[in-house]
Scaffold this motif. Structure first.
Motif, PDB file in Angstrom:
ATOM      1  N   HIS A   1       0.823  -1.614   0.350  1.00  0.00           N
ATOM      2  CA  HIS A   1      -0.294   0.224  -0.208  1.00  0.00           C
ATOM      3  C   HIS A   1       0.770   1.121  -0.248  1.00  0.00           C
ATOM      4  O   HIS A   1       0.797   2.001  -0.768  1.00  0.00           O
ATOM      5  N   ALA A   2       2.097   1.272   0.669  1.00  0.00           N
ATOM      6  CA  ALA A   2       2.584   2.232   0.633  1.00  0.00           C
ATOM      7  C   ALA A   2       3.803   2.402  -0.405  1.00  0.00           C
ATOM      8  O   ALA A   2       3.223   3.882  -0.816  1.00  0.00           O
ATOM      9  N   MET A   3       4.314   1.572  -0.927  1.00  0.00           N
ATOM     10  CA  MET A   3       4.415   1.345  -2.491  1.00  0.00           C
ATOM     11  C   MET A   3       4.247   2.643  -4.095  1.00  0.00           C
ATOM     12  O   MET A   3       4.000   2.955  -4.447  1.00  0.00           O
TER      13      MET A   3
ATOM     14  N   HIS B   1       9.751   2.827   3.784  1.00  0.00           N
ATOM     15  CA  HIS B   1       9.915   1.347   4.804  1.00  0.00           C
ATOM     16  C   HIS B   1      10.386   0.094   4.088  1.00  0.00           C
ATOM     17  O   HIS B   1      10.363  -0.539   4.872  1.00  0.00           O
ATOM     18  N   CYS B   2      10.902   0.653   3.184  1.00  0.00           N
ATOM     19  CA  CYS B   2      11.344  -0.722   2.024  1.00  0.00           C
ATOM     20  C   CYS B   2      13.181  -0.878   3.040  1.00  0.00           C
ATOM     21  O   CYS B   2      13.503  -1.827   2.731  1.00  0.00           O
ATOM     22  N   GLY B   3      13.412  -0.080   3.573  1.00  0.00           N
ATOM     23  CA  GLY B   3      14.720  -0.314   4.088  1.00  0.00           C
ATOM     24  C   GLY B   3      16.069  -0.216   3.259  1.00  0.00           C
ATOM     25  O   GLY B   3      16.779  -0.539   3.631  1.00  0.00           O
ATOM     26  N   GLY B   4      15.274   0.891   2.697  1.00  0.00           N
ATOM     27  CA  GLY B   4      17.102   1.323   1.180  1.00  0.00           C
ATOM     28  C   GLY B   4      16.603   1.098  -0.083  1.00  0.00           C
ATOM     29  O   GLY B   4      15.488   0.470  -0.322  1.00  0.00           O
TER      30      GLY B   4
ATOM     31  N   HIS C   1      11.617  -5.471  -4.277  1.00  0.00           N
ATOM     32  CA  HIS C   1       9.858  -5.416  -4.162  1.00  0.00           C
ATOM     33  C   HIS C   1       9.843  -5.120  -5.579  1.00  0.00           C
ATOM     34  O   HIS C   1       8.905  -5.748  -5.720  1.00  0.00           O
ATOM     35  N   ILE C   2      10.178  -4.145  -6.558  1.00  0.00           N
ATOM     36  CA  ILE C   2       9.905  -3.786  -8.278  1.00  0.00           C
ATOM     37  C   ILE C   2       9.390  -4.986  -8.274  1.00  0.00           C
ATOM     38  O   ILE C   2       8.643  -5.025  -9.092  1.00  0.00           O
TER      39      ILE C   2
END
Length: 228
Positions: free
Chosen positions: A13-15, A22-25, A32-33
């Motif tokens: 949802h954030a992406m 929140h991905c950590g960098g 993730h993408i």
């Protein structure tokens, strides 16, 4: 989508809101993408490229030298000169051990001239000349007189030997070479210390007694005359 990509639902949802904090960098965000793009049937590399364009461009390559550069310079040891102190210590220790062995086996002080028996000499030559301290060359007559002990000792390999009569007088003390044989005679008894009992063979009054002991054994033995 979360179950198929193993990406947390809240993170997805954030992406979707372009919030990648929140991905950590960036490294994890790109991963993730790629996962989500594969599930959606999109080109993963194209989507990652678009992400890079929107978030500062493609990261610059990192030189391996800068990653693995040591914090402190590595000092290569210079070639040392030989450690003479240690060498002298080892040599001194060897000398001490050698001295202790000599003290345990008796002082090595030759008192008679031992000469190897000539192969051409007869076993019982009548011309054998007595040597100092009751010693005769191997090949001299071995027949004992009454109350006398006659020993013929032959060295099978180089080793040390000490011979004394019954009164404790040293007849010989020294090293015999391989193949060397000598004869000693004395009244009552002869006391012999073998530095290596397996290195000698012994004949007493003409009787072959064989090897007095095992190899490497320091052996003291007394050979006494027959009472008859």
């Amino acid at each position: 989508m979360s179950a198929r990509t193993r990406v947390r639902e809240a993170l997805i949802h954030a992406m979707e809101r372009d919030d990648f904090s929140h991905c950590g960098g960036d490294f994890y965000a790109r991963g993730h993408i790629r996962n989500i793009s594969k599930v959606l049937g999109l080109d993963p590399e194209a989507m990652v490229h678009e992400y890079d364009e929107l978030h500062g461009g493609v990261p610059l390559p990192v030189r391996a030298a800068s990653v693995f550069q040591a914090d402190k310079p590595i000092n290569i040891r210079e070639r040392r000169s030989p450690n003479w102190t240690m060498a002298m210590g080892v040599a001194l220790a060897i000398l001490v051990v050698f001295g202790v062995v000599k003290m345990m086996g008796g002082e090595e002080t030759p008192t008679a001239d031992i000469r190897p028996a000539k192969k051409s000499a007869a076993p019982h030559s009548a011309h054998a000349r007595p040597l100092a301290g009751g010693q005769r060359r191997a090949g001299a007559a071995l027949a004992p007189k009454q109350g006398e002990v006659v020993l013929q000792i032959t060295a099978r390999r180089p080793s040390w030997l000490d011979v004394k009569d019954s009164a404790g007088r040293r007849l010989f003390s020294g090293r015999m070479t391989a193949g060397q044989a000598s004869v000693w005679r004395a009244q009552k008894a002869l006391k012999v210390t073998f530095g290596d009992a397996g290195a000698f063979s012994v004949r007493m009054n003409g009787v072959d007694l064989g090897v007095p002991g095992s190899g490497g054994e320091v052996l003291k033995h007394s050979y006494k005359a027959s009472k008859s």
